[in-house]
Scaffold this motif. Structure first.
Motif, short mmCIF file in Angstrom:
data_model
loop_
_atom_site.label_atom_id
_atom_site.label_comp_id
_atom_site.label_asym_id
_atom_site.label_seq_id
_atom_site.Cartn_x
_atom_site.Cartn_y
_atom_site.Cartn_z
N ASP A 1 0.82 -1.13 -0.06
CA ASP A 1 0.09 -0.29 0.09
C ASP A 1 0.69 1.11 0.09
N ARG A 2 2.18 1.11 -0.44
CA ARG A 2 2.98 2.31 -0.51
C ARG A 2 3.57 2.51 -1.96
N GLY A 3 3.47 3.84 -2.40
CA GLY A 3 3.84 4.09 -3.61
C GLY A 3 5.54 3.66 -3.94
N ASN A 4 6.23 3.60 -2.98
CA ASN A 4 7.76 3.26 -3.36
C ASN A 4 7.98 1.64 -3.03
N GLY A 5 7.07 1.01 -2.87
CA GLY A 5 7.12 -0.33 -2.28
C GLY A 5 7.15 -1.61 -3.48
N VAL A 6 7.26 -0.95 -4.71
CA VAL A 6 7.29 -1.92 -5.92
C VAL A 6 8.68 -2.84 -5.85
N ALA A 7 9.56 -2.03 -5.57
CA ALA A 7 11.05 -2.67 -5.74
C ALA A 7 10.98 -3.81 -4.63
N VAL A 8 10.46 -3.37 -3.23
CA VAL A 8 10.69 -4.36 -2.32
C VAL A 8 9.63 -5.60 -2.49
N CYS A 9 8.60 -5.32 -2.96
CA CYS A 9 7.44 -6.55 -3.24
C CYS A 9 8.31 -7.31 -4.42
N ALA A 10 8.87 -6.88 -5.32
CA ALA A 10 9.35 -7.56 -6.49
C ALA A 10 10.46 -8.30 -5.89
N ASP A 11 11.51 -7.79 -5.02
CA ASP A 11 12.44 -8.45 -4.47
C ASP A 11 11.95 -9.80 -3.44
N LEU A 12 11.08 -9.44 -2.95
CA LEU A 12 10.37 -10.55 -2.00
C LEU A 12 9.80 -11.51 -2.56
N ASN B 1 10.78 -12.53 -5.83
CA ASN B 1 11.71 -13.50 -6.28
C ASN B 1 12.62 -14.15 -5.54
N ARG B 2 12.84 -13.80 -4.41
CA ARG B 2 13.50 -14.68 -3.35
C ARG B 2 12.57 -15.76 -3.01
N CYS C 1 7.94 -22.61 0.77
CA CYS C 1 7.87 -21.56 -0.03
C CYS C 1 7.29 -21.23 -1.24
N ALA C 2 6.35 -22.06 -1.32
CA ALA C 2 5.60 -22.12 -2.65
C ALA C 2 4.90 -20.80 -2.75
N PRO C 3 5.03 -20.07 -3.78
CA PRO C 3 4.26 -18.91 -3.68
C PRO C 3 2.57 -19.04 -4.23
N THR C 4 2.01 -18.12 -3.72
CA THR C 4 0.53 -18.33 -4.09
C THR C 4 -0.21 -17.03 -4.75
N ALA C 5 -1.21 -17.13 -5.01
CA ALA C 5 -1.81 -16.03 -5.84
C ALA C 5 -1.83 -14.60 -4.99
N HIS C 6 -1.82 -14.82 -3.57
CA HIS C 6 -1.69 -13.53 -2.76
C HIS C 6 -0.36 -12.82 -3.06
N HIS C 7 0.67 -13.50 -3.16
CA HIS C 7 1.93 -13.00 -3.45
C HIS C 7 1.82 -12.03 -4.56
#
Length: 671
Positions: free
Chosen positions: A253-264, A266-267, A279-285
């Motif tokens: 919910d932050r305008g500058n959170g795209v880089a952090v969300c994308a990095d998490l 990918n990890r 660590c199986a990603p779901t649709a929520h991620h």
């Protein structure tokens, strides 16, 4: 086996918990009701007697030494056997169902404070019992206390943890620590962090509680630091997919959170591809990353096309959602299939993105969702999805000329999908009104009127959901007001009252007034204001300012006075106010009113009126920097200098006004 037990009263204390546990175990093992009914039943006073299952229901929970019977919701849910049926009888449990979102009981309206008292009573009964109490029972009741929706339960749970730790026969385990950490995370993130660091055997459950606590109270940055530290430390407390999802949700919910969300993300994918199934990603991620795209598009001051990135992410999920084969021949899903929430987030991103191609991407995503619905019935667009697309396109119509045509295409597709059975959302009046609003914002009132006429034809043909309402006609009147179509506004008012019996409201009449004002029909606008006052509907100051602006920008040949015109407009607007009944408050001019009147007087080069308006503006305390800049820019330099030297903003007397009017503010002398 059916066995009859006979025990004296002195053995009841030792046999109570064992008998109740045996009863619950037999019920879960699908033992016949006859076998369970042969077990002894205990009353609140400790008497033992035989009771047939057919004669009466199963017994209540067993008593304790001090006579207190645990009756909290957590204790009842812990000791309750499986539902009745082939698994045996279910003992009667006090009403604990029907809980709402706030944690209260709908039947007895139990407050969190009463739940705290009940859970603490049960905990004290367990800790003060002379016989041995298991940590499993303590954890069950302690979890009931921790689930209460109150921030103070963390301190209470921490106090009971110290009592359990100092108990003779009890030792807290990892579950006990996790329960207390979860309670502390509701109001004390630092306390939850310290208790988690104090644990010898850390696990991921406590880590997730700590992360959630920092996201609530300490900020996403601190939760990211804790996550990185746990990832470096490794062991049983290493983060899993839920841990990464908690931090991603905090940054989404932050305008500058795209880089952090994308990095998490990918990890998480890297750990899963490395063999970690937790660590199986779901649709929520992926949804959290799409939400981050949407917030970045709203706050974007760069040239990044967030709508295109969201569209590519949905395509990636659709392409890789089927999974990929690994070396063992099994299928490991690299990315989940998008759900309806994923499509909604991507559509919202495309609708707020300033790119001209983003609205068409939103329509493409909607069609992809409907196409997937034909193959997967569990995934279907909701009414909110269609309303979001139509509303977003209608608001973009004033800046994007293709938005109005896209609204028509979506409505046509909606009609086909509804009659084919692919969706259960019909094109009703609320969604057809979006087309009226879109054509109005694009400056085409004639097309908006055609849509309203088609809605009437659909209603007469038997589709009652397409009946136009007051919102539809207000959208049509707004379209006429934007284009200055006074005749179209008159026809809309007559049609809504005559054909459908809809009574115009305040917004309807204000749109009619604006239609006359935008069309430079000052007399018609004042007459519409007068009709509005006859209906006991009072316009706002913005409508009055629009009428005054129409007079100010009219032809210079108009010989009316600025003060007289402003007084006439506000006198008509306040005619709806009844001094006895007090229908509404008086409409008073604001700084925009004086600025508009001064502009009209300056256009006609009537400097005496400018000085009078300036004095009235100072008297009403409406003078601001915008009006001063307007006077400096529009007036001749000599006239502006004399105006500032005359009173410097202070009101002048009647004699000085006459002197200035004769000598200094004479129009011919100034010109």
């Amino acid at each position: 086996k059916n066995q009859n037990f006979s025990r004296s009263n002195k053995d009841i204390e030792q046999m109570t918990v064992s008998t109740m546990a045996l009863r619950c175990s037999l019920a879960r093992l699908r033992v016949s009701p006859a076998a369970i009914s042969s077990l002894p039943s205990f009353t609140r006073n400790g008497a033992c007697r035989q009771k047939s299952y057919e004669a009466s229901p199963a017994p209540p929970p067993p008593p304790f030494v001090d006579g207190a019977v645990p009756n909290s919701r957590a204790f009842r849910s812990f000791f309750a056997p499986s539902p009745a049926g082939d698994r045996g009888p279910t003992p009667p449990i006090a009403s604990g169902k029907g809980r709402n979102r706030r944690g209260k009981n709908r039947r007895n309206n139990a407050s969190p404070l009463s739940e705290i008292f009940a859970a603490e009573r049960d905990l004290r009964a367990l800790l003060c019992r002379t016989s041995s109490a298991s940590i499993l029972e303590v954890n069950a009741v302690l979890s009931g206390l921790a689930r209460v929706r109150d921030r103070s339960v963390g301190e209470r749970c921490l106090a009971y943890l110290s009592r359990i730790d100092s108990h003779v026969r009890l030792r807290p385990d990892a579950v006990t620590y996790n329960i207390v950490i979860g309670a502390l995370s509701k109001g004390d993130a630092m306390g939850a962090q310290e208790l988690y660091d104090h644990m010898e055997a850390k696990d991921v459950i406590g880590l997730n509680y700590v992360l959630r606590g920092w996201c609530r109270h300490g900020g996403p940055g601190r939760s990211l630091q804790v996550l990185n530290a746990a990832e470096r430390e490794g062991g049983p407390g290493r983060p899993d997919a839920k841990s990464y999802g908690i931090v991603m949700k905090a940054f989404s919910d932050r305008g500058n959170g795209v880089a952090v969300c994308a990095d998490l993300l990918n990890r998480t994918l890297g750990h899963f591809e490395g063999g970690r199934d937790d660590c199986a990603p779901t649709a929520h991620h992926y949804n959290y990353l799409l939400d981050a795209f949407c917030h970045a598009a709203r706050d974007a001051r760069t040239g990044d096309n967030w709508g295109a990135r969201a569209h590519r992410l949905i395509e990636r999920m659709e392409m890789n959602g089927g999974g990929k084969g690994d070396g063992d021949g099994k299928v490991r899903s690299a990315a989940p299939l998008p759900n309806s929430r994923s499509y909604d987030a991507a559509i919202a991103t495309c609708l707020v993105c300033p790119s001209r191609s983003s609205p068409r991407r939103a329509v493409s995503l909607l069609r992809s969702l409907v196409e997937r619905n034909s193959r997967d019935r569990e995934l279907k667009p909701s009414p909110r999805t269609f309303s979001q697309v139509l509303s977003g396109l209608s608001h973009r119509a004033s800046r994007n000329p293709d938005a109005a045509s896209l609204v028509e295409e979506v409505l046509k597709d909606m009609s086909e999908w509804y009659w084919d059975g692919r969706t259960d959302v019909p094109p009703d009046a609320s969604r057809l009104t979006s087309a009226v609003s879109a054509h109005g914002r694009s400056g085409d009132p004639k097309r908006a009127a055609d849509v309203v006429a088609s809605m009437g034809d659909m209603c007469r043909a038997g589709n009652g959901a397409a009946r136009p309402d007051i919102v539809t006609y207000n959208a049509l009147l707004d379209a006429c007001a934007r284009a200055g179509d006074a005749d179209g506004a008159r026809r809309a008012l007559a049609d809504m009252q005559g054909a459908w019996g809809i009574k115009p409201d305040r917004i309807s009449y204000q749109c009619a007034v604006r239609a006359h004002a935008v069309g430079q029909d000052v007399v018609g606008a004042i007459e519409a204001l007068r009709k509005m006052a006859e209906k006991k509907m009072q316009p706002d100051v913005g409508t009055c300012n629009i009428v005054l602006r129409s007079w100010a920008t009219a032809a210079h040949a108009d010989g009316s006075n600025a003060l007289e015109k402003m007084g006439e407009i506000f006198l008509v607007a306040n005619a709806a106010v009844d001094d006895d009944a007090r229908v509404g408050e008086l409409v008073e001019p604001n700084s925009v009113t004086y600025s508009t009147a001064i502009d009209g007087a300056v256009r006609r080069e009537r400097w005496v009126e400018v000085h009078a308006l300036y004095e009235l503006c100072c008297r009403d305390q409406m003078l601001n920097n915008f009006i001063l800049e307007q006077l400096r820019r529009c007036m001749p330099k000599r006239a502006y200098s004399k105006l500032m030297e005359a009173d410097c903003g202070a009101p002048v007397g009647e004699d000085e006004w006459n002197m200035h009017g004769e000598a200094l503010w004479d129009d011919k002398a100034v010109s």
